[in-house]
Design a protein around this motif. Structure first.
Motif, PDB file in Angstrom:
ATOM      1  N   ILE A  24      50.826 -42.790  81.377  1.00  0.00           N
ATOM      2  CA  ILE A  24      51.095 -41.408  81.785  1.00  0.00           C
ATOM      3  C   ILE A  24      49.842 -40.649  82.230  1.00  0.00           C
ATOM      4  N   PRO A  25      48.746 -40.622  81.444  1.00  0.00           N
ATOM      5  CA  PRO A  25      47.586 -39.828  81.881  1.00  0.00           C
ATOM      6  C   PRO A  25      47.022 -40.232  83.243  1.00  0.00           C
ATOM      7  N   PRO A  26      46.764 -41.530  83.505  1.00  0.00           N
ATOM      8  CA  PRO A  26      46.258 -41.873  84.845  1.00  0.00           C
ATOM      9  C   PRO A  26      47.287 -41.647  85.942  1.00  0.00           C
ATOM     10  N   THR A  27      48.562 -41.733  85.601  1.00  0.00           N
ATOM     11  CA  THR A  27      49.598 -41.471  86.605  1.00  0.00           C
ATOM     12  C   THR A  27      49.585 -40.007  87.021  1.00  0.00           C
ATOM     13  N   VAL A  28      49.446 -39.119  86.051  1.00  0.00           N
ATOM     14  CA  VAL A  28      49.353 -37.689  86.368  1.00  0.00           C
ATOM     15  C   VAL A  28      48.081 -37.413  87.162  1.00  0.00           C
ATOM     16  N   GLY A  29      46.997 -38.093  86.798  1.00  0.00           N
ATOM     17  CA  GLY A  29      45.756 -37.956  87.561  1.00  0.00           C
ATOM     18  C   GLY A  29      45.921 -38.387  88.999  1.00  0.00           C
ATOM     19  N   PHE A  30      46.659 -39.478  89.215  1.00  0.00           N
ATOM     20  CA  PHE A  30      46.929 -39.928  90.581  1.00  0.00           C
ATOM     21  C   PHE A  30      47.773 -38.911  91.333  1.00  0.00           C
ATOM     22  N   LEU A  31      48.720 -38.280  90.645  1.00  0.00           N
ATOM     23  CA  LEU A  31      49.560 -37.269  91.274  1.00  0.00           C
ATOM     24  C   LEU A  31      48.721 -36.111  91.814  1.00  0.00           C
ATOM     25  N   VAL A  32      47.705 -35.731  91.070  1.00  0.00           N
ATOM     26  CA  VAL A  32      46.799 -34.669  91.529  1.00  0.00           C
ATOM     27  C   VAL A  32      46.104 -35.093  92.817  1.00  0.00           C
ATOM     28  N   GLN A  33      45.633 -36.337  92.854  1.00  0.00           N
ATOM     29  CA  GLN A  33      44.986 -36.849  94.066  1.00  0.00           C
ATOM     30  C   GLN A  33      45.962 -36.899  95.237  1.00  0.00           C
ATOM     31  N   LEU A  34      47.213 -37.215  94.945  1.00  0.00           N
ATOM     32  CA  LEU A  34      48.223 -37.296  95.993  1.00  0.00           C
ATOM     33  C   LEU A  34      48.471 -35.923  96.610  1.00  0.00           C
ATOM     34  N   ILE A  35      48.521 -34.894  95.774  1.00  0.00           N
ATOM     35  CA  ILE A  35      48.706 -33.534  96.288  1.00  0.00           C
ATOM     36  C   ILE A  35      47.599 -33.185  97.272  1.00  0.00           C
ATOM     37  N   LYS A  36      46.366 -33.488  96.903  1.00  0.00           N
ATOM     38  CA  LYS A  36      45.241 -33.160  97.782  1.00  0.00           C
ATOM     39  C   LYS A  36      45.229 -34.032  99.034  1.00  0.00           C
ATOM     40  N   ASN A  37      45.617 -35.277  98.904  1.00  0.00           N
ATOM     41  CA  ASN A  37      45.613 -36.184 100.056  1.00  0.00           C
ATOM     42  C   ASN A  37      46.674 -35.836 101.092  1.00  0.00           C
ATOM     43  N   THR A  38      47.711 -35.076 100.694  1.00  0.00           N
ATOM     44  CA  THR A  38      48.731 -34.699 101.674  1.00  0.00           C
ATOM     45  C   THR A  38      48.141 -33.854 102.794  1.00  0.00           C
ATOM     46  N   SER A  39      46.959 -33.303 102.590  1.00  0.00           N
ATOM     47  CA  SER A  39      46.315 -32.520 103.639  1.00  0.00           C
ATOM     48  C   SER A  39      46.052 -33.360 104.888  1.00  0.00           C
ATOM     49  N   LEU A  40      45.952 -34.680 104.724  1.00  0.00           N
ATOM     50  CA  LEU A  40      45.699 -35.554 105.873  1.00  0.00           C
ATOM     51  C   LEU A  40      46.894 -35.614 106.818  1.00  0.00           C
ATOM     52  N   ALA A  41      48.070 -35.239 106.326  1.00  0.00           N
ATOM     53  CA  ALA A  41      49.258 -35.257 107.186  1.00  0.00           C
ATOM     54  C   ALA A  41      49.131 -34.252 108.328  1.00  0.00           C
ATOM     55  N   ALA A  42      48.190 -33.331 108.207  1.00  0.00           N
ATOM     56  CA  ALA A  42      47.984 -32.348 109.273  1.00  0.00           C
ATOM     57  C   ALA A  42      47.577 -33.009 110.581  1.00  0.00           C
ATOM     58  N   VAL A  43      46.929 -34.178 110.511  1.00  0.00           N
ATOM     59  CA  VAL A  43      46.408 -34.816 111.728  1.00  0.00           C
ATOM     60  C   VAL A  43      47.529 -35.376 112.608  1.00  0.00           C
ATOM     61  N   ILE A  44      48.730 -35.558 112.050  1.00  0.00           N
ATOM     62  CA  ILE A  44      49.852 -36.035 112.870  1.00  0.00           C
ATOM     63  C   ILE A  44      50.840 -34.904 113.141  1.00  0.00           C
ATOM     64  N   GLY A  45      50.422 -33.668 112.851  1.00  0.00           N
ATOM     65  CA  GLY A  45      51.245 -32.516 113.199  1.00  0.00           C
ATOM     66  C   GLY A  45      52.220 -32.064 112.144  1.00  0.00           C
ATOM     67  N   PHE A  46      52.179 -32.650 110.952  1.00  0.00           N
ATOM     68  CA  PHE A  46      53.077 -32.204 109.888  1.00  0.00           C
ATOM     69  C   PHE A  46      52.556 -30.869 109.347  1.00  0.00           C
ATOM     70  N   VAL A  47      53.399 -29.847 109.399  1.00  0.00           N
ATOM     71  CA  VAL A  47      52.948 -28.506 109.028  1.00  0.00           C
ATOM     72  C   VAL A  47      53.099 -28.302 107.529  1.00  0.00           C
ATOM     73  N   GLU A  48      52.080 -28.731 106.797  1.00  0.00           N
ATOM     74  CA  GLU A  48      52.002 -28.427 105.366  1.00  0.00           C
ATOM     75  C   GLU A  48      50.901 -27.383 105.183  1.00  0.00           C
ATOM     76  N   LEU A  49      50.361 -27.274 103.999  1.00  0.00           N
ATOM     77  CA  LEU A  49      49.426 -26.192 103.700  1.00  0.00           C
ATOM     78  C   LEU A  49      48.185 -26.231 104.578  1.00  0.00           C
ATOM     79  N   THR A  50      47.567 -27.385 104.708  1.00  0.00           N
ATOM     80  CA  THR A  50      46.341 -27.477 105.505  1.00  0.00           C
ATOM     81  C   THR A  50      46.608 -27.190 106.982  1.00  0.00           C
ATOM     82  N   ARG A  51      47.692 -27.749 107.514  1.00  0.00           N
ATOM     83  CA  ARG A  51      48.023 -27.515 108.920  1.00  0.00           C
ATOM     84  C   ARG A  51      48.307 -26.042 109.176  1.00  0.00           C
ATOM     85  N   GLU A  52      49.029 -25.414 108.267  1.00  0.00           N
ATOM     86  CA  GLU A  52      49.290 -23.976 108.408  1.00  0.00           C
ATOM     87  C   GLU A  52      47.983 -23.192 108.338  1.00  0.00           C
TER      88      GLU A  52
END
Length: 216
Positions: free
Chosen positions: A144-172
């Motif tokens: 559980i602890p490392p899984t939650v830690g990975f989830l935090v990294q996943l949230i931050k990594n979603t910012s890369l979706a901006a490069v393909i035009g997905f309008v999430e927080l970073t793209r906005e």
């Protein structure tokens, strides 16, 4: 026309954060399904399956996430498969995340004492029953602890979706900065929103690690 950065822009950024959360949820679910399968394949007494899953994990972990986004978003249309940014991002993050969750959960499974496996076998349990009733329940507290830690990294990594035009927080944030010419104020706000999403999870992960006493 240049506009001032104000409350309305902040609300747009907060609204875009919902798509960040949605992408994270879908990607984590996909990563979990694939990751569990990989973790189990890695411990099966069937060498070809272990090698295949290990090769997959090494390949994915050794490739930048941005490459997977480009391969799926730009590569699949070349094969006649049209994908929108949402689907491409969800698939890319699921593929990428599965390799890391697979290793996290494999480590949790193999950390269980060999005697526990032997005890399950002595009761006449099949490998699947040993995993279900004996091994997995014990490995959850470790995972559980490392899984939650990975989830935090996943949230931050979603910012890369901006490069393909997905309008999430970073793209906005990019669009708002371009419209207001106030990049410092915009990206400070974006950083604060990411912090508000990630900090509670980070604290929860640390709390779980202390509570579950994983080290022991």
């Amino acid at each position: 026309m240049i506009r001032e950065f104000g409350l309305i822009d902040v609300m747009y950024l907060i609204a875009a954060a919902r798509w960040t959360i949605a992408l994270t949820a879908v990607a984590f679910a996909g990563s979990a399904v694939l990751g569990l399968a990989l973790a189990i394949l890695r411990i099966l007494p069937i060498a070809p399956l272990r090698w295949l899953s290990a090769t997959y994990i090494q390949l994915v972990q050794g490739t930048p996430l941005l490459v997977w986004l480009f391969l799926i978003f730009f590569g699949l249309p070349l094969a006649g498969i049209s994908v929108n940014p949402w689907i491409a991002a969800a698939v890319a993050f699921s593929v990428y995340g599965s390799a890391f969750l697979g290793e996290i959960w494999r480590g949790a499974l193999v950390s269980i004492a060999k005697t526990q496996w032997e005890a399950g076998a002595s009761l006449g349990l099949s490998l699947g029953e040993q995993l279900r009733y004996v091994i997995i329940p014990q490995s959850i507290r470790i995972a559980i602890p490392p899984t939650v830690g990975f989830l935090v990294q996943l949230i931050k990594n979603t910012s890369l979706a901006a490069v393909i035009g997905f309008v999430e927080l970073t793209r906005e944030g990019q669009l708002t900065a371009a419209g207001t010419y106030k990049p410092f104020a915009v990206y400070i706000t974006v950083a604060c929103i990411y912090f508000a999403m990630c900090f509670p999870l980070t604290q929860w992960s640390r709390s779980l690690e202390r509570k579950l006493d994983v080290a022991r």
